[in-house]
Design an enzyme around this catalytic site. Structure first.
Site, mmCIF file in Angstrom:
data_model
loop_
_atom_site.group_PDB
_atom_site.id
_atom_site.type_symbol
_atom_site.label_atom_id
_atom_site.label_comp_id
_atom_site.label_asym_id
_atom_site.label_seq_id
_atom_site.Cartn_x
_atom_site.Cartn_y
_atom_site.Cartn_z
ATOM 1 N N GLY A 27 0.803 -1.251 -0.068
ATOM 2 C CA GLY A 27 -0.155 -0.174 -0.252
ATOM 3 C C GLY A 27 0.747 1.227 0.167
ATOM 4 O O GLY A 27 1.531 1.596 0.776
ATOM 5 N N SER A 28 0.642 2.137 -0.946
ATOM 6 C CA SER A 28 1.517 3.341 -1.167
ATOM 7 C C SER A 28 1.100 4.265 -1.983
ATOM 8 O O SER A 28 0.039 4.290 -2.670
ATOM 9 C CB SER A 28 3.093 2.676 -1.461
ATOM 10 O OG SER A 28 2.879 1.752 -2.688
ATOM 11 N N ARG A 29 2.141 5.299 -2.571
ATOM 12 C CA ARG A 29 1.795 6.144 -3.502
ATOM 13 C C ARG A 29 3.098 6.239 -4.305
ATOM 14 O O ARG A 29 4.294 6.166 -3.761
ATOM 15 C CB ARG A 29 1.391 7.595 -2.884
ATOM 16 C CG ARG A 29 1.057 8.770 -3.756
ATOM 17 C CD ARG A 29 0.830 9.955 -2.673
ATOM 18 N NE ARG A 29 0.959 11.060 -3.735
ATOM 19 C CZ ARG A 29 -0.067 11.836 -4.342
ATOM 20 N NH1 ARG A 29 -1.290 11.168 -4.073
ATOM 21 N NH2 ARG A 29 0.079 12.947 -4.928
#
Length: 233
Positions: free
Chosen positions: A194-196
């Site tokens: 989960g990240s950007r």
């Protein structure tokens, strides 16, 4: 074709070993205690392993043939598109066009080069672990940025890609150092769980081909193309 990324070898390799041990235990459980218990626990162990290993998947992608097209640096959903005035990462001088992509735990998490890319800078920033959808995560979270000069269809321009940790993601993998040349669509790292990911381009030199809310696929989805007169030879 589906493979597992080498950047997760420690995680999915350890999970495979643990699953193998559990399955051996299930054999004895089923033989000496109850067949149903052994089969049931074994089935659950296999499902859990497959789900865990899927996070580290690295599917084959078809890179667009047109060399003028910039492709997505990650799978996910486009969260924001806009100009920033404080992106002081060489070779940028403050202003840049930013396209932010949110990656959920269900997305493929490897990162890819949007264009042919000569990396000249690598910048690590310590920070927090806010949810990757938080409006301040781009400024406050841990991040790794690679920057340099890119080429698309014979035009050269500054470009940067930033990996940002999220609330669950606590490890950025970026084994790329200045001097490295990346091919368009080449896998160069990943963010775990989960990240950007953010793509930075010169202001006014590109036509953006995605909009907020679009789902994108790393290495395949066209993010932008040089506008008429954009870039430099």
């Amino acid at each position: 074709m589906m493979t597992l990324t080498r950047y997760g070898f420690r995680e999915w390799g350890s999970a495979l070993l643990i699953t193998a041990v559990v399955l051996v235990g299930c054999y004895f459980l089923g033989r000496y205690v109850h067949p149903g218990w052994g089969c049931g626990v074994g089935a659950v162990a296999i499902v859990v392993f497959v789900a865990f290993a899927a996070f580290f998947r690295n599917p084959k992608r078809t890179i667009p043939e047109d060399p003028e097209l910039l492709v997505a640096p990650a799978d996910g959903v486009v969260r924001d598109i806009g100009e920033v005035d404080d992106f002081n990462v060489p070779p940028f001088e403050g202003r840049a066009l930013r396209i932010g992509i949110f990656l959920s735990v269900l997305n493929v998490h490897v990162n890819r080069a949007p264009a042919e890319f000569n990396v000249t800078g690598k910048f690590y920033r310590e920070g927090e672990y806010l949810d990757a959808r938080h409006p301040e995560c781009d400024k406050r979270n841990e991040a790794m940025t690679i920057s340099g000069t890119a080429n698309a269809g014979g035009k050269s321009f500054p470009m940067a890609v930033r990996q940002i940790s999220g609330k669950i993601a606590r490890r950025i993998v970026c084994p790329v150092d200045p001097g490295r040349k990346l091919r368009r669509g080449e896998v160069y790292g990943m963010i775990k769980f989960g990240s950007r990911t953010e793509l930075y381009l010169p202001v006014g030199e590109f036509d953006v081909k995605v909009k907020v809310g679009d789902k994108v696929r790393g290495g395949e989805t066209v993010m932008a193309v040089a506008a008429n007169g954009g870039g430099s030879k």
